[in-house]
Design a protein around this motif. Structure first.
Motif, short mmCIF file in Angstrom:
data_model
loop_
_atom_site.label_atom_id
_atom_site.label_comp_id
_atom_site.label_asym_id
_atom_site.label_seq_id
_atom_site.Cartn_x
_atom_site.Cartn_y
_atom_site.Cartn_z
N ARG A 134 49.78 33.34 22.05
CA ARG A 134 50.99 32.59 21.71
C ARG A 134 51.47 32.88 20.29
O ARG A 134 52.67 32.90 20.03
CB ARG A 134 50.77 31.10 21.89
CG ARG A 134 50.77 30.63 23.34
CD ARG A 134 50.92 29.13 23.41
NE ARG A 134 52.17 28.70 22.78
CZ ARG A 134 52.42 27.45 22.39
NH1 ARG A 134 51.50 26.51 22.55
NH2 ARG A 134 53.57 27.14 21.83
N ARG A 158 44.48 31.62 24.43
CA ARG A 158 45.86 31.15 24.55
C ARG A 158 46.58 31.20 23.20
O ARG A 158 47.72 31.68 23.10
CB ARG A 158 45.88 29.70 25.08
CG ARG A 158 45.45 29.58 26.53
CD ARG A 158 45.89 28.26 27.13
NE ARG A 158 45.24 27.12 26.52
CZ ARG A 158 44.10 26.59 26.96
NH1 ARG A 158 43.46 27.14 27.99
NH2 ARG A 158 43.56 25.55 26.36
N LEU A 216 54.99 33.09 21.51
CA LEU A 216 55.35 32.63 22.86
C LEU A 216 55.43 31.10 22.86
O LEU A 216 54.63 30.44 22.22
CB LEU A 216 54.29 33.07 23.88
CG LEU A 216 54.02 34.57 24.00
CD1 LEU A 216 52.86 34.81 24.97
CD2 LEU A 216 55.26 35.32 24.46
N LYS A 217 56.39 30.56 23.60
CA LYS A 217 56.53 29.11 23.66
C LYS A 217 55.59 28.47 24.68
O LYS A 217 55.21 27.31 24.54
CB LYS A 217 57.99 28.75 24.00
CG LYS A 217 58.97 29.10 22.89
CD LYS A 217 60.37 28.65 23.24
CE LYS A 217 61.34 28.98 22.10
NZ LYS A 217 62.73 28.56 22.41
N GLU A 218 55.22 29.22 25.72
CA GLU A 218 54.39 28.69 26.79
C GLU A 218 53.02 29.36 26.78
O GLU A 218 52.87 30.50 26.34
CB GLU A 218 55.06 28.89 28.15
CG GLU A 218 56.46 28.28 28.25
CD GLU A 218 56.45 26.77 28.13
OE1 GLU A 218 55.41 26.18 28.51
OE2 GLU A 218 57.45 26.20 27.69
N ASP A 219 52.01 28.64 27.30
CA ASP A 219 50.68 29.21 27.41
C ASP A 219 50.66 30.31 28.47
O ASP A 219 51.16 30.11 29.59
CB ASP A 219 49.67 28.14 27.82
CG ASP A 219 49.35 27.19 26.69
OD1 ASP A 219 49.56 27.58 25.52
OD2 ASP A 219 48.92 26.05 26.97
N PRO A 220 50.10 31.49 28.15
CA PRO A 220 50.00 32.57 29.15
C PRO A 220 49.08 32.16 30.29
O PRO A 220 48.02 31.56 30.06
CB PRO A 220 49.42 33.74 28.34
CG PRO A 220 49.63 33.38 26.91
CD PRO A 220 49.60 31.89 26.84
N ALA A 221 49.46 32.51 31.49
CA ALA A 221 48.69 32.10 32.66
C ALA A 221 47.30 32.71 32.69
O ALA A 221 46.36 32.11 33.23
CB ALA A 221 49.46 32.47 33.93
#
Length: 440
Positions: A28, A24, A11-16
């Protein structure tokens, strides 16, 4: 493994939903995926790390003559009723009723089951000691599972159990297991400090927790800095000699350490001021001596040397294998991603091809990849160099082997050490030898 055809969903963004860095980064990098509250599926990358840790744990347990077993995850409630823990354990135990109305539980630990198995087969003191262990899934129904695999409901752990004739022999086994744990954590590549601990629902009056230093740790700790400099793998200890083990434990105990609750200021003052350290840490293992608590409650005995019945003395020894993965990431990462210790990294190195349209680069990558397809990840994707470098840093491979048109023309490749950022050029023939012989 070729990255272009692998199942590695980054994943490119940190999971909420991820609150701490290990959670994280595990999401990711595609190590795990959450399936329900506190329950995770381990994907190929994460499973490789889990297996590497398990392999080291298993090797060090076998080295002290522990024998591996595998017990069922579901246990009969009758066993726990015999020990008196069924009602006392609390709501963390997942209780189940099968179609025949029999009470079962998903085991959070295995003292009762191993005691029952032992009692069915071991009848004489001549068959002692016995030291058994397993690496298996456990379940505790945490009221608020959080922090990813650090505080999940389902977890993978090594749990071991010892049976000795008396207190003196049980303490020898306890010392032997402490040495085994110190060697295990050192081989994994982390510094874990044993500290006096409460025994909790396991019971007993002697216990140590093993704490990994990490700024985000849940516990405040005090320790002697000399402890972290010891090479436990080279400690001259004969595990079959009581006096040698006792001398080891005597040396080890001078490295005073405590949790916040057990901190003794008088003992702390005995440590030279220059060596006094404070920090935070994460528990990754715990060992217990609890005597005859379970063998008495479950009426398990052996015939002693005087033909009398004796309840064997027991100990219990756990390492949180899946928890270790998160703890290691908490203690070993930077802004770019994970920094894996060499011994447990999912791959030794990643091969980064910067010249997908250059035949010499392709040939060099293929030749290098064939040297160790099990331990090398080949990034053969048709992606920009920046993407490849970012993913390599994120996943945390100990080494990056960078092959491009300029270097390959001179028969050299660039290698990067993830831990330090150090870069160097090495001839392609020497790459694997250099990586294998590198001294930290």
């Amino acid at each position: 493994m070729r990255l272009s055809s692998s199942f590695l969903p980054t994943l490119k963004e940190d999971p909420a939903e991820a609150q701490i860095i290990s959670h994280r980064l595990m999401l990711r990098t595609g190590m795990v995926r959450q399936m329900s509250s506190g329950i995770y599926a381990w994907l190929p990358l994460g499973l490789r790390v889990l297996d590497n840790i398990s392999r080291i744990v298993r090797e060090e347990q076998n080295a002290i003559n522990a024998q591996e077993v595998l017990m069922p995850t579901l246990q009969s409630a009758d066993l726990w009723k015999r020990s008196g823990r069924y009602d006392a354990y609390g709501p963390e135990m997942l209780r189940i009723v099968d179609r025949h109305k029999r009470d079962l539980l998903y085991g959070p630990t295995n003292e009762e089951m191993i005691t029952d198995i032992f009692g069915q087969f071991i009848k004489s003191y001549k068959e002692l000691p016995q030291l058994l262990y397993q690496i298996q899934w456990k379940f505790r129904d945490e009221i608020r599972p959080r922090f990813g695999v650090m505080r999940g409901r389902e977890f993978y752990m090594k749990d071991g159990y010892s049976f000795d004739l008396n207190y003196e022999d049980a303490v020898v086994t306890y010392h032997k297991m402490m040495l085994s744990y110190l060697r295990t954590f050192q081989r994994i590549g982390v510094k874990a400090i044993p500290m006096l601990a409460d025994t909790g629902p396991i019971g007993g009056d002697l216990s140590h927790e093993f704490i990994i230093l990490a700024p985000t740790g849940e516990s405040g700790i005090y320790f002697d800095s000399d402890f972290t400099e010891q090479n436990w793998l080279e400690m001259p200890v004969d595990i079959n000699d009581k006096e040698s083990l006792a001398a080891f434990f005597q040396r080890m105990t001078r490295f005073y350490a405590a949790t916040d609750e057990k901190h003794d200021q008088n003992e702390w003052q005995k440590v030279p001021e220059s060596r006094r350290c404070e920090g935070r840490g994460i528990e990754v293992g715990q060992i217990f001596y609890f005597g005859t608590k379970y063998t008495e409650a479950m009426n398990v005995s052996v015939i002693g040397p005087d033909s009398d019945k004796i309840n064997p003395h027991m100990g219990s020894y756990g390492i949180g294998v899946s928890r270790l993965v998160g703890a290691i990431i908490e203690s070993s990462h930077d802004d770019q991603g994970i920094i894996w210790p060499d011994a447990i990294a999912p791959f030794k190195a990643v091969i980064i091809n910067l010249g997908l349209k250059n035949q010499a680069c392709k040939d060099a990558c293929e030749a290098l990849y064939k040297m160790d397809q099990e331990q090398l990840l080949y990034d053969d994707r048709d992606e920009r160099a920046g993407v490849k470098f970012a993913d390599a840093d994120l996943i945390g491979h100990p080494w990056q082997i960078i092959i491009g048109p300029r270097g390959i023309g001179n028969n050299v490749v660039e290698i990067k050490r993830r831990e330090t950022g150090e870069r160097m050029e090495v001839s392609i023939e020497q790459v694997m030898h250099y990586i294998s012989s590198y001294q930290r």
